[in-house]
Design a protein around this motif. Sequence first.
Motif, PDB file in Angstrom:
ATOM      1  N   LEU A  16      54.510  49.187  25.762  1.00  0.00           N
ATOM      2  CA  LEU A  16      55.844  49.418  25.228  1.00  0.00           C
ATOM      3  C   LEU A  16      55.778  50.118  23.874  1.00  0.00           C
ATOM      4  O   LEU A  16      56.583  50.992  23.591  1.00  0.00           O
ATOM      5  CB  LEU A  16      56.564  48.066  25.114  1.00  0.00           C
ATOM      6  N   TRP A  17      54.819  49.729  23.036  1.00  0.00           N
ATOM      7  CA  TRP A  17      54.679  50.307  21.704  1.00  0.00           C
ATOM      8  C   TRP A  17      53.222  50.559  21.381  1.00  0.00           C
ATOM      9  O   TRP A  17      52.337  49.954  21.960  1.00  0.00           O
ATOM     10  CB  TRP A  17      55.195  49.356  20.617  1.00  0.00           C
ATOM     11  N   ARG A  18      53.000  51.384  20.375  1.00  0.00           N
ATOM     12  CA  ARG A  18      51.660  51.566  19.816  1.00  0.00           C
ATOM     13  C   ARG A  18      51.515  50.740  18.536  1.00  0.00           C
ATOM     14  O   ARG A  18      50.427  50.583  18.017  1.00  0.00           O
ATOM     15  CB  ARG A  18      51.405  53.036  19.510  1.00  0.00           C
ATOM     16  N   ASP A  19      52.607  50.206  18.049  1.00  0.00           N
ATOM     17  CA  ASP A  19      52.651  49.440  16.802  1.00  0.00           C
ATOM     18  C   ASP A  19      53.497  48.199  17.082  1.00  0.00           C
ATOM     19  O   ASP A  19      54.534  48.289  17.727  1.00  0.00           O
ATOM     20  CB  ASP A  19      53.300  50.325  15.735  1.00  0.00           C
ATOM     21  N   ASP A  20      53.062  47.046  16.593  1.00  0.00           N
ATOM     22  CA  ASP A  20      53.789  45.813  16.898  1.00  0.00           C
ATOM     23  C   ASP A  20      54.911  45.474  15.912  1.00  0.00           C
ATOM     24  O   ASP A  20      55.497  44.402  15.979  1.00  0.00           O
ATOM     25  CB  ASP A  20      52.823  44.636  17.027  1.00  0.00           C
ATOM     26  N   LYS A  24      57.336  42.090  15.792  1.00  0.00           N
ATOM     27  CA  LYS A  24      57.239  41.125  14.696  1.00  0.00           C
ATOM     28  C   LYS A  24      58.489  41.067  13.831  1.00  0.00           C
ATOM     29  O   LYS A  24      58.715  40.077  13.142  1.00  0.00           O
ATOM     30  CB  LYS A  24      56.005  41.423  13.842  1.00  0.00           C
ATOM     31  N   SER A  25      59.322  42.104  13.880  1.00  0.00           N
ATOM     32  CA  SER A  25      60.547  42.093  13.079  1.00  0.00           C
ATOM     33  C   SER A  25      61.739  41.501  13.845  1.00  0.00           C
ATOM     34  O   SER A  25      62.805  41.315  13.268  1.00  0.00           O
ATOM     35  CB  SER A  25      60.885  43.505  12.585  1.00  0.00           C
ATOM     36  N   HIS A  26      61.567  41.188  15.104  1.00  0.00           N
ATOM     37  CA  HIS A  26      62.653  40.604  15.890  1.00  0.00           C
ATOM     38  C   HIS A  26      62.972  39.210  15.351  1.00  0.00           C
ATOM     39  O   HIS A  26      62.078  38.439  15.018  1.00  0.00           O
ATOM     40  CB  HIS A  26      62.252  40.533  17.364  1.00  0.00           C
ATOM     41  N   TYR A  27      64.240  38.873  15.302  1.00  0.00           N
ATOM     42  CA  TYR A  27      64.665  37.600  14.704  1.00  0.00           C
ATOM     43  C   TYR A  27      64.078  36.381  15.421  1.00  0.00           C
ATOM     44  O   TYR A  27      63.915  35.327  14.817  1.00  0.00           O
ATOM     45  CB  TYR A  27      66.204  37.505  14.668  1.00  0.00           C
ATOM     46  N   ALA A 110      44.215  40.612  11.294  1.00  0.00           N
ATOM     47  CA  ALA A 110      42.963  41.338  11.518  1.00  0.00           C
ATOM     48  C   ALA A 110      43.235  42.746  12.040  1.00  0.00           C
ATOM     49  O   ALA A 110      44.199  42.976  12.767  1.00  0.00           O
ATOM     50  CB  ALA A 110      42.091  40.587  12.515  1.00  0.00           C
ATOM     51  N   ASP A 111      42.366  43.674  11.680  1.00  0.00           N
ATOM     52  CA  ASP A 111      42.474  45.023  12.217  1.00  0.00           C
ATOM     53  C   ASP A 111      41.713  45.086  13.551  1.00  0.00           C
ATOM     54  O   ASP A 111      41.025  44.129  13.926  1.00  0.00           O
ATOM     55  CB  ASP A 111      41.975  46.065  11.216  1.00  0.00           C
ATOM     56  N   PRO A 112      41.831  46.186  14.294  1.00  0.00           N
ATOM     57  CA  PRO A 112      41.184  46.256  15.611  1.00  0.00           C
ATOM     58  C   PRO A 112      39.672  46.011  15.580  1.00  0.00           C
ATOM     59  O   PRO A 112      39.134  45.362  16.477  1.00  0.00           O
ATOM     60  CB  PRO A 112      41.505  47.675  16.091  1.00  0.00           C
TER      61      PRO A 112
END
Length: 137
Positions: A16-20, A24-27, A110-112
């Motif tokens: 769905l995304w390349r960035d989360d 994470k910003s969803h209420y 953590a990063d990848p």
Amino acid sequence: MIRSKGFPLSLSAAHLWRDDAPLKSHYAYQKAKAGDKDAALELVVDLAVTWVSGLRERLKPALVYVSPHAQEATGDNAIPQTLAAVCATLLEGDVDTGIVQSDRVYHTGADPMERMAARAQFFGKVLTRQIYRAFVV
């Protein structure tokens, strides 16, 4: 157990995304990650139902959707199981929530590369390749 076979070259990833950041910003994210099933359903309905419905053209019915998940510091993360259940419902499949992380890897923030260096271990019954055809993370 370490995976012994690679992914087939014909595989095309569905994401769905390349960035989360939108997740994470969803209420409802924090509550869902802490185990609130109602919050997880709100989050999945708001963010993923349209995307999951679009997968109908790419995926056959009767697939098994797996939701390998970990117990978080704040409780069992309800998002993977909820997403797998929504996939199974919308795409006419089944869900398996029996694969669970068996160790703590402390990946928050953590990063990848850090995630690759400290890989999580899981336990649970994995059925044969003929039965498992879809994997939801």
